[in-house]
Design a protein around this motif. Sequence first.
Motif, PDB file in Angstrom:
ATOM      1  N   ALA A  70       0.801  -1.215   0.000  1.00  0.00           N
ATOM      2  CA  ALA A  70       0.000   0.000   0.000  1.00  0.00           C
ATOM      3  C   ALA A  70       0.841   1.275   0.000  1.00  0.00           C
ATOM      4  N   THR A  71       2.161   1.149   0.183  1.00  0.00           N
ATOM      5  CA  THR A  71       2.994   2.346   0.253  1.00  0.00           C
ATOM      6  C   THR A  71       4.044   2.435  -0.850  1.00  0.00           C
ATOM      7  N   LEU A  72       4.085   1.463  -1.767  1.00  0.00           N
ATOM      8  CA  LEU A  72       5.143   1.456  -2.776  1.00  0.00           C
ATOM      9  C   LEU A  72       4.641   0.880  -4.099  1.00  0.00           C
ATOM     10  N   THR A  73       4.905   1.610  -5.183  1.00  0.00           N
ATOM     11  CA  THR A  73       4.558   1.176  -6.534  1.00  0.00           C
ATOM     12  C   THR A  73       5.765   1.406  -7.421  1.00  0.00           C
ATOM     13  N   GLU A  74       6.033   0.470  -8.323  1.00  0.00           N
ATOM     14  CA  GLU A  74       7.143   0.601  -9.262  1.00  0.00           C
ATOM     15  C   GLU A  74       6.582   0.757 -10.666  1.00  0.00           C
ATOM     16  N   VAL A  75       7.100   1.748 -11.411  1.00  0.00           N
ATOM     17  CA  VAL A  75       6.623   2.062 -12.750  1.00  0.00           C
ATOM     18  C   VAL A  75       7.763   1.846 -13.746  1.00  0.00           C
ATOM     19  N   ASP A  76       7.463   1.130 -14.840  1.00  0.00           N
ATOM     20  CA  ASP A  76       8.421   0.917 -15.926  1.00  0.00           C
ATOM     21  C   ASP A  76       7.930   1.672 -17.158  1.00  0.00           C
ATOM     22  N   PHE A  77       8.852   2.396 -17.823  1.00  0.00           N
ATOM     23  CA  PHE A  77       8.461   3.179 -18.993  1.00  0.00           C
ATOM     24  C   PHE A  77       9.662   3.383 -19.909  1.00  0.00           C
ATOM     25  N   GLN A  78       9.393   3.781 -21.144  1.00  0.00           N
ATOM     26  CA  GLN A  78      10.428   4.105 -22.117  1.00  0.00           C
ATOM     27  C   GLN A  78      10.346   5.583 -22.459  1.00  0.00           C
ATOM     28  N   VAL A  79      11.506   6.177 -22.714  1.00  0.00           N
ATOM     29  CA  VAL A  79      11.580   7.579 -23.122  1.00  0.00           C
ATOM     30  C   VAL A  79      12.363   7.646 -24.421  1.00  0.00           C
ATOM     31  N   THR A  80      11.817   8.377 -25.398  1.00  0.00           N
ATOM     32  CA  THR A  80      12.502   8.592 -26.676  1.00  0.00           C
ATOM     33  C   THR A  80      12.814  10.072 -26.785  1.00  0.00           C
ATOM     34  N   LYS A  81      14.101  10.395 -26.950  1.00  0.00           N
ATOM     35  CA  LYS A  81      14.558  11.786 -27.033  1.00  0.00           C
ATOM     36  C   LYS A  81      15.919  11.816 -27.703  1.00  0.00           C
ATOM     37  N   ASP A  82      16.433  12.995 -27.905  1.00  0.00           N
ATOM     38  CA  ASP A  82      17.793  13.158 -28.406  1.00  0.00           C
ATOM     39  C   ASP A  82      18.743  12.599 -27.338  1.00  0.00           C
ATOM     40  N   PRO A  83      19.677  11.726 -27.718  1.00  0.00           N
ATOM     41  CA  PRO A  83      20.545  11.112 -26.704  1.00  0.00           C
ATOM     42  C   PRO A  83      21.337  12.114 -25.859  1.00  0.00           C
ATOM     43  N   ALA A  84      21.659  13.271 -26.414  1.00  0.00           N
ATOM     44  CA  ALA A  84      22.461  14.256 -25.679  1.00  0.00           C
ATOM     45  C   ALA A  84      21.619  15.133 -24.758  1.00  0.00           C
ATOM     46  N   ALA A  85      20.302  15.067 -24.866  1.00  0.00           N
ATOM     47  CA  ALA A  85      19.434  15.967 -24.105  1.00  0.00           C
ATOM     48  C   ALA A  85      19.049  15.381 -22.759  1.00  0.00           C
ATOM     49  N   ASP A  86      18.819  16.276 -21.806  1.00  0.00           N
ATOM     50  CA  ASP A  86      18.220  15.902 -20.521  1.00  0.00           C
ATOM     51  C   ASP A  86      16.710  15.943 -20.680  1.00  0.00           C
ATOM     52  N   ALA A  87      16.012  15.168 -19.866  1.00  0.00           N
ATOM     53  CA  ALA A  87      14.544  15.203 -19.862  1.00  0.00           C
ATOM     54  C   ALA A  87      14.056  15.006 -18.438  1.00  0.00           C
ATOM     55  N   LYS A  88      12.809  15.353 -18.223  1.00  0.00           N
ATOM     56  CA  LYS A  88      12.144  15.106 -16.949  1.00  0.00           C
ATOM     57  C   LYS A  88      10.804  14.463 -17.267  1.00  0.00           C
ATOM     58  N   CYS A  89      10.419  13.496 -16.442  1.00  0.00           N
ATOM     59  CA  CYS A  89       9.137  12.820 -16.614  1.00  0.00           C
ATOM     60  C   CYS A  89       8.388  12.821 -15.289  1.00  0.00           C
ATOM     61  N   ALA A  90       7.120  13.205 -15.337  1.00  0.00           N
ATOM     62  CA  ALA A  90       6.255  13.170 -14.162  1.00  0.00           C
ATOM     63  C   ALA A  90       5.527  11.834 -14.161  1.00  0.00           C
ATOM     64  N   VAL A  91       5.676  11.083 -13.081  1.00  0.00           N
ATOM     65  CA  VAL A  91       5.071   9.760 -12.948  1.00  0.00           C
ATOM     66  C   VAL A  91       4.066   9.826 -11.806  1.00  0.00           C
ATOM     67  N   LYS A  92       2.892   9.210 -12.009  1.00  0.00           N
ATOM     68  CA  LYS A  92       1.872   9.259 -10.956  1.00  0.00           C
ATOM     69  C   LYS A  92       1.255   7.890 -10.740  1.00  0.00           C
ATOM     70  N   ALA A  93       0.824   7.673  -9.510  1.00  0.00           N
ATOM     71  CA  ALA A  93       0.091   6.466  -9.131  1.00  0.00           C
ATOM     72  C   ALA A  93      -1.291   6.898  -8.669  1.00  0.00           C
ATOM     73  N   MET A  94      -2.313   6.096  -9.032  1.00  0.00           N
ATOM     74  CA  MET A  94      -3.697   6.456  -8.701  1.00  0.00           C
ATOM     75  C   MET A  94      -4.398   5.300  -8.001  1.00  0.00           C
ATOM     76  N   ASP A  95      -5.391   5.661  -7.195  1.00  0.00           N
ATOM     77  CA  ASP A  95      -6.184   4.639  -6.516  1.00  0.00           C
ATOM     78  C   ASP A  95      -7.414   4.286  -7.358  1.00  0.00           C
ATOM     79  N   SER A  96      -8.308   3.496  -6.805  1.00  0.00           N
ATOM     80  CA  SER A  96      -9.465   3.021  -7.565  1.00  0.00           C
ATOM     81  C   SER A  96     -10.446   4.131  -7.928  1.00  0.00           C
TER      82      SER A  96
END
Length: 150
Positions: A70-96
């Motif tokens: 109930a206190t921990l969730t793991e998220v797997d995802f892929q990101v496609t971008k220019d290899p030299a660039a930095d990026a930020k991704c907002a990840v969220k978990a939701m209830d029922s």
Amino acid sequence: MTSEDQHAAPAPTSLANRYGGQKRALTRKGKRNILIAVLAVGIAFLAWVTTSAATTSVSFKDIGYSTTDATLTEVDFQVTKDPAADAKCAVKAMDSKFAIVGWKVVDIGPNPTDAGTDGGHTTGHSTQLRTESQAVSAVVDNCWIPDAGK
């Protein structure tokens, strides 16, 4: 009727006097100039859309999630971008009830060209989210390229 009423004749009126003469049709040269202007604006807009999308392009794909408890969730995802660039991704978990029970911004650094696929453009990532209650869904909300000056 008085004699003054009989002598006052209405002024000659016609549609041309009241509303003005007919408008001149647009000349062939005028039509051509308008067409050239519209084409120039259209080409400039397409160039702007193409270059602005190419300079800050980042996309993501949700792969999956797992809820440990109930206190921990793991998220797997892929990101496609220019290899030299930095990026930020907002990840969220939701209830029922689709309430957000966990939220995190993940920093994605530059990739070596041998990492992931497509010469380092697409890489896989995994992150753990602390949650307030049991999560039944977890996704990437958005990814972006941060401003270089900030």
